[in-house]
Design an enzyme around this catalytic site. Structure first.
Site, short mmCIF file in Angstrom:
data_model
loop_
_atom_site.label_atom_id
_atom_site.label_comp_id
_atom_site.label_asym_id
_atom_site.label_seq_id
_atom_site.Cartn_x
_atom_site.Cartn_y
_atom_site.Cartn_z
N GLY A 178 0.84 -1.19 0.00
CA GLY A 178 0.00 0.00 0.00
C GLY A 178 0.88 1.24 0.00
CB SER A 209 -1.80 2.81 2.85
OG SER A 209 -0.77 1.88 3.06
CE LYS A 243 3.61 0.18 3.31
NZ LYS A 243 3.22 1.60 3.17
CB SER A 244 3.80 0.37 10.02
OG SER A 244 4.59 0.68 8.93
CB SER A 249 5.85 -4.29 -2.49
OG SER A 249 4.81 -4.38 -1.56
#
Ligand SMILES: Nc1ncnc2c1ncn2[C@@H]1O[C@H](COP(=O)(O)OS(=O)(=O)O)[C@@H](OP(=O)(O)O)[C@H]1O
Ligand SMILES: Nc1ncnc2c1ncn2[C@@H]1O[C@H](COP(=O)(O)OP(=O)(O)O)[C@@H](O)[C@H]1O
Length: 197
Positions: free
Chosen positions: A32, A36, A38-39, A106
């Protein structure tokens, strides 16, 4: 090319380790935009899995880009190499019997496909943290979007570098429609089946 390397067959297999741990090992790969979530998601998921007694480990920018991948930047080639090495490390963790949580932008389909090929599609769960660019930019957790808009950061994902949303993710989280708690509970339920021996 790898020359004069002869593989040694070790006696303890992934299956042996999975049996000992009483769960399958796999990679949960979050993709993402920056900001966004993610973590946040990865951390919450790991806590949830850990609480259930599952062996886990998280890979993210903090432990990868400052160590193994120190020196790699954000060109297309460097991101490709960054994602490739992460996938190779994640593959080792899967072999070690660990549920590995990876949180990286990614941005390119090709690089995520490569990760899936390296890790093995049966061990790979792609989670798309789908947050619109406007929302990520509004959050601007690290102040990077503002800098990117001013041209102070080059090749910034979503601004001056592409993000290709996954077409068929295994799981999708829309952070503007769902709380982090709800999303993680749903993801945990989804993973439960895959984690069973
Ligand atoms: N140019 C540019 N583009 C995107 N992101 C940038 C850039 N420069 C630095 N950063 C910071 O690096 C984090 C992303 O690193 P990743 O390893 O996840 O990126 S990638 O998968 O290789 O694309 C990313 O972290 P997150 O915000 O957690 O996604 C940023 O904080
Ligand atoms: N539903 C949600 N899920 C995840 N993050 C959220 C959500 N709603 C708001 N946020 C916020 O968005 C930000 C996401 O930051 P972070 O997790 O560091 O993203 P990333 O790792 O993708 O850069 C955090 O400040 C987090 O509190």
């Amino acid at each position: 090319m790898t020359k004069n390397i002869i593989q040694h067959n070790y006696s303890i297999s992934k299956e042996d380790r999975n049996k000992k741990n009483q769960h399958q090992s796999l990679v949960v790969w979050f993709t993402g935009l920056s900001g966004s979530g993610k973590s946040t998601m990865a951390n919450r998921l790991e806590k949830r899995l850990f609480r259930e007694g599952i062996s886990t480990y998280s890979l993210d920018g903090d432990n990868i880009r400052s160590g193994l991948n120190k020196g790699l930047g954000f060109s297309r080639e460097d991101r490709h190499e960054n994602n490739r090495r992460i996938a190779e490390v994640a593959k080792l963790f899967v072999d070690a019997g660990i549920v590995t949580v990876a949180a990286f932008i990614s941005p390119l389909e090709e690089d995520r496909e490569q990760a899936k090929d390296i890790i093995g599609k049966e061990n790979f769960v792609e989670v798309f943290v789908n947050t619109p660019l406007e929302v990520c930019e509004e959050r601007d957790v690290k102040g990077f979007y503002e800098k990117a808009r001013k041209g102070e950061i080059k090749n910034f994902t979503g601004i001056s570098s592409p993000y290709e949303p996954p077409e068929n993710p295994d799981f999708e989280i829309k952070t503007v429609e769902e709380s982090a708690e709800e999303a993680i509970e749903r993801l945990y339920q989804f993973l439960q089946q895959k984690l069973k021996l």
